[in-house]
Design an enzyme around this catalytic site. Structure first.
Site, PDB file in Angstrom:
ATOM      1  N   HIS A  42       0.854  -1.189   0.000  1.00 22.67           N
ATOM      2  CA  HIS A  42       0.000   0.000   0.000  1.00 22.67           C
ATOM      3  C   HIS A  42       0.890   1.239   0.000  1.00 22.67           C
ATOM      4  O   HIS A  42       1.957   1.245   0.613  1.00 22.67           O
ATOM      5  CB  HIS A  42      -0.907  -0.009   1.240  1.00 22.67           C
ATOM      6  CG  HIS A  42      -2.001   1.017   1.141  1.00 22.67           C
ATOM      7  ND1 HIS A  42      -1.772   2.352   1.388  1.00 22.67           N
ATOM      8  CD2 HIS A  42      -3.303   0.910   0.792  1.00 22.67           C
ATOM      9  CE1 HIS A  42      -2.908   3.013   1.185  1.00 22.67           C
ATOM     10  NE2 HIS A  42      -3.846   2.167   0.827  1.00 22.67           N
ATOM     11  N   GLU A  91       0.755   3.864   1.566  1.00 23.48           N
ATOM     12  CA  GLU A  91       1.050   4.383   2.912  1.00 23.48           C
ATOM     13  C   GLU A  91       2.208   3.608   3.547  1.00 23.48           C
ATOM     14  O   GLU A  91       2.913   4.137   4.399  1.00 23.48           O
ATOM     15  CB  GLU A  91      -0.216   4.334   3.772  1.00 23.48           C
ATOM     16  CG  GLU A  91      -1.209   5.411   3.325  1.00 23.48           C
ATOM     17  CD  GLU A  91      -2.665   5.088   3.564  1.00 23.48           C
ATOM     18  OE1 GLU A  91      -2.967   4.161   4.344  1.00 23.48           O
ATOM     19  OE2 GLU A  91      -3.523   5.773   2.956  1.00 23.48           O
ATOM     20  N   GLY A 140      -7.966   9.287  -0.077  1.00 22.46           N
ATOM     21  CA  GLY A 140      -8.409  10.126   1.033  1.00 22.46           C
ATOM     22  C   GLY A 140      -8.603  11.589   0.684  1.00 22.46           C
ATOM     23  O   GLY A 140      -8.733  12.428   1.571  1.00 22.46           O
TER      24      GLY A 140
HETATM   25  P1  13P Z   1      -9.867   6.104   0.423  1.00 17.65           P
HETATM   26  O1  13P Z   1     -10.996   5.253  -0.104  1.00 17.65           O
HETATM   27  O2  13P Z   1     -10.114   6.611   1.819  1.00 17.65           O
HETATM   28  O3  13P Z   1      -9.476   7.151  -0.550  1.00 17.65           O
HETATM   29  O4  13P Z   1      -8.585   5.129   0.577  1.00 17.65           O
HETATM   30  C1  13P Z   1      -8.224   4.305  -0.475  1.00 17.65           C
HETATM   31  C2  13P Z   1      -7.211   3.352   0.001  1.00 17.65           C
HETATM   32  O5  13P Z   1      -6.081   3.718   0.285  1.00 17.65           O
HETATM   33  C3  13P Z   1      -7.607   1.938   0.157  1.00 17.65           C
HETATM   34  O6  13P Z   1      -6.511   1.118   0.350  1.00 17.65           O
END
Ligand code: 13P
Length: 253
Positions: free
Chosen positions: A99, A101, A175
Site C-alpha cells: 500500500h 502508505e 483520502g
Molecule cells: P480512500 O478510499 O479513503 O481514498 O482510501 C483508499 C485506500 O487507500 C484503500 O486502500
C-alpha cells in the site's frame, strides 16, 4: 467487455481505524448483504488487533477477512511484525501488500513488496498488491511507466489469478475525494492488463485489477463499470456499513 467473466471483489481497508466497537459495522455489512449470493466477493481488512474477532463474527457469511500488511519471514526476531501464517491463523484469506502508505511511510520498495507477496502465497493467502503514481509523477506524464515498473518489481513469478489481486490506487486520489476520470482509469487499467498478460499469460488475463482512491457510493457505479476494473479497494467509505453496502450494491442489477 474485457474481464467480464472475472468475479469482482470489493475490499474494505480500515487502515489504522477501529476499536472493538467498530466490529458492529462489519456485523451490519453482514446483515445488509442478506443471504443471497452476491455478484461480488466482499472482504474487510481490519487492523490486525481486530482480525481474529472480525473473522469469527463473519464466519459463515461469505465475507472474507484480510490483513493490511505482513512480514516476509515465517517467524523470528522481528518485534512488532506479523507473519502471513499468523494472519491465516486469525482467519484471513488475503493480505494487502505494498500500500502506498507503507511504501511512503515505511520505506517499502518493490522488492520488499514482492517478498511480502511471496510470503502471502507461501501461507496460502491472496496477495492484494498495490501500485499507483504520485501527483508529481502524474503531472510528469509518468503514470503508466511508474505503475508498470511497480508491477514488474512487486509481483512474484508465482502470481496467478487465484493468489494475486492488483490494486491500482493513485496516491493523489487516496483520502482526497479526488478521482481520475473514467478515461484515465480505463487507460491505466488497460496498461496493467497488458502488463499482466505479457508476463503471466492466461493467468494475467484473469487476475483481478481493483481501483482504489476515494471510492464512495456516489461514484462506485461509474468507476466499477469501466473495462478492466474488477472491483474496488475502499478506505474511508468502508468504515461505515451503509457506505460500504452502497458501494457493493453497484454490482447489483
Ligand atoms: P480512500 O478510499 O479513503 O481514498 O482510501 C483508499 C485506500 O487507500 C484503500 O486502500
Amino acid at each position: 467487455m474485457a474481464g467480464a467473466r472475472i468475479k469482482p471483489l470489493v475490499a474494505g481497508n480500515w487502515k489504522m481505524n477501529g476499536l472493538a466497537a467498530q466490529l458492529a459495522e462489519a456485523e451490519a455489512v453482514r446483515a445488509g448483504m442478506g443471504s443471497g449470493s452476491p455478484a461480488a466477493d466482499v472482504m474487510i481488512c481490519p487492523p490486525a488487533t481486530l482480525l481474529g474477532r472480525l473473522s469469527s463474527a463473519l464466519e459463515g457469511s461469505g465475507i472474507l477477512a484480510g490483513g493490511q500488511d505482513c512480514h516476509s519471514e515465517k517467524s523470528g526476531a522481528f518485534t512488532g511484525d506479523i507473519a502471513a501464517e499468523m494472519l491465516v491463523d486469525c482467519g484471513a484469506a488475503a493480505v494487502i501488500v505494498g500500500h502506498s502508505e507503507r511504501r511512503a511511510g515505511h520505506g517499502e520498495l518493490d522488492r520488499d513488496v514482492r517478498a511480502k507477496a511471496s510470503a502471502a502465497h507461501r501461507a496460502g493467502l491472496t496477495a492484494i498488491v498495490c501500485v499507483g503514481e504520485t501527483a508529481g509523477e502524474r503531472a510528469a506524464g509518468l503514470t503508466e511507466t511508474v505503475v508498470c515498473r511497480q508491477l514488474e518489481g512487486s509481483l512474484p513469478d508465482g502470481a496467478t489469478a487465484a493468489n494475486t489481486v492488483v490494486a491500482y490506487e493513485p496516491v493523489w486520489a487516496i483520502g482526497t475525494g479526488l478521482t481520475p476520470t473514467a478515461e484515465d482509469v480505463a487507460r491505466v487499467h488497460r496498461s496493467i492488463r497488458g502488463a499482466l498478460e505479457g508476463r503471466f499469460g492466461a493467468e494475467g488475463a484473469q487476475m483481478r485489477i481493483l481501483y482504489g482512491g476515494s471510492v464512495k457510493p456516489s461514484n462506485a457505479r461509474e468507476l466499477l463499470s469501466i473495462d478492466n476494473v474488477n472491483g474496488a479497494l475502499v478506505g474511508g467509505a468502508s468504515l461505515k456499513a451503509a457506505d460500504f453496502l452502497g458501494i457493493i450494491s453497484a454490482y447489483e442489477a
